[in-house]
Design a protein around this motif. Structure first.
Motif, mmCIF file in Angstrom:
data_model
loop_
_atom_site.group_PDB
_atom_site.id
_atom_site.type_symbol
_atom_site.label_atom_id
_atom_site.label_comp_id
_atom_site.label_asym_id
_atom_site.label_seq_id
_atom_site.Cartn_x
_atom_site.Cartn_y
_atom_site.Cartn_z
ATOM 1 N N GLY A 68 0.782 -1.229 0.000
ATOM 2 C CA GLY A 68 0.000 0.000 0.000
ATOM 3 C C GLY A 68 0.811 1.274 0.000
ATOM 4 O O GLY A 68 0.271 2.353 0.250
ATOM 5 N N HIS A 69 2.115 1.176 -0.311
ATOM 6 C CA HIS A 69 2.977 2.361 -0.306
ATOM 7 C C HIS A 69 3.632 2.565 -1.670
ATOM 8 O O HIS A 69 4.833 2.842 -1.771
ATOM 9 C CB HIS A 69 4.052 2.219 0.776
ATOM 10 N N GLU A 70 2.831 2.458 -2.723
ATOM 11 C CA GLU A 70 3.383 2.617 -4.074
ATOM 12 C C GLU A 70 3.876 4.029 -4.341
ATOM 13 O O GLU A 70 4.630 4.262 -5.294
ATOM 14 C CB GLU A 70 2.346 2.225 -5.134
ATOM 15 N N ALA A 71 3.502 4.997 -3.520
ATOM 16 C CA ALA A 71 3.955 6.376 -3.709
ATOM 17 C C ALA A 71 5.405 6.580 -3.287
ATOM 18 O O ALA A 71 5.987 7.630 -3.576
ATOM 19 C CB ALA A 71 3.050 7.346 -2.948
ATOM 20 N N VAL A 72 6.005 5.616 -2.608
ATOM 21 C CA VAL A 72 7.436 5.716 -2.284
ATOM 22 C C VAL A 72 8.232 5.637 -3.581
ATOM 23 O O VAL A 72 8.058 4.714 -4.378
ATOM 24 C CB VAL A 72 7.881 4.582 -1.331
ATOM 25 N N LEU A 73 9.110 6.602 -3.806
ATOM 26 C CA LEU A 73 9.941 6.606 -5.009
ATOM 27 C C LEU A 73 11.139 5.689 -4.786
ATOM 28 O O LEU A 73 11.858 5.842 -3.792
ATOM 29 C CB LEU A 73 10.405 8.023 -5.328
#
Length: 242
Positions: free
Chosen positions: A123-128
């Motif tokens: 659920g943390h796909e926004a981490v680059l």
């Protein structure tokens, strides 16, 4: 058994006085929330031991907790993880500061893909997550309030110190054969917290998925330096030129 129950048991053991590596409320809550099985598989997720995956060492939960407690991120910090590995520590940090405030890099391409996939599943796909040489950091998003280096170096990489905010902190294993966990400020001053044992930070050409690994680029560079410093044939004392 329910993974949430296993996560709770894991964190309880890390908080117990026999280990005492989880001390802050934010880390307890974050480690209870992140589904570790998304990063390492169900069978190995909640045992407190390291293991190898895709050519890198996955930290044990207790070692990850030591690093994160030393890092001590605030809720609005910008964070860089150097040596993303499978992405677990980046996910725990995302629980604290938000996924958009976490950047992670790794020198091994397939680990970058693995970390991206695992973070998305958690659920943390926004981490680059980007492929970079760890010693160079990620200057595009600097300055960082916190930088976590998950590999050992004899001294703090200059580029990482340059990318720290004035009041920021770099947490890293410092040393070669004998390593200590260190908190380093932007001026390079280090506070040492105790012994650790980490793999050394890799440079370009040393990653596990390099096609030709018989001799690394570091070895090539050292060989070239030795050759440049050695005496040519006409300078050798044992040759009788007369």
């Amino acid at each position: 058994m329910d993974p949430a129950v296993l996560r709770g048991d894991m964190v309880d053991s890390l908080q117990h006085e026999s280990k005492g590596v989880v001390q802050s409320e934010w880390l307890s809550a974050a480690m209870r929330s992140v589904p570790r099985e998304a990063f390492v598989g169900e069978q190995q997720a909640y045992s407190d031991r390291p293991f190898e995956r895709l050519g890198t060492r996955v930290l044990s939960p207790s070692t990850a907790a030591r690093l994160l407690e030393a890092l001590a991120p605030e809720a609005d910090d910008e964070v860089l993880v150097v040596g993303a590995g499978v992405g677990y520590t980046a996910a725990v940090l995302a629980e604290r500061v938000g996924p958009a405030r976490v950047q992670a890099i790794d020198i091994t391409r397939r680990l970058v893909y693995e970390a991206r996939s695992n973070l998305a599943e958690a659920g943390h796909e926004a981490v680059l997550v980007d492929r970079r040489d760890g010693a160079e950091g990620l200057p595009e998003y600097a300055p960082y309030d916190r930088i976590l280096l998950e590999a050992a170096a004899v001294e703090p990489p200059r580029a990482l110190l340059d990318q720290l905010a004035d009041d920021g902190r770099l947490v890293m294993p410092l040393g070669a054969n004998e390593q200590t966990l260190a908190i380093v400020d932007a001026d390079g001053r280090a506070e040492r917290l105790g012994s650790v044992a980490f793999q050394p930070m890799l440079v370009e050409g040393e990653q596990a998925d390099t096609v030709e690994r018989n001799r690394t680029r570091r070895e090539d560079r050292e060989h070239a330096q030795r050759s440049a410093q050695s005496r040519a044939g006409w300078e050798q004392d044992w040759i009788d030129w007369d």
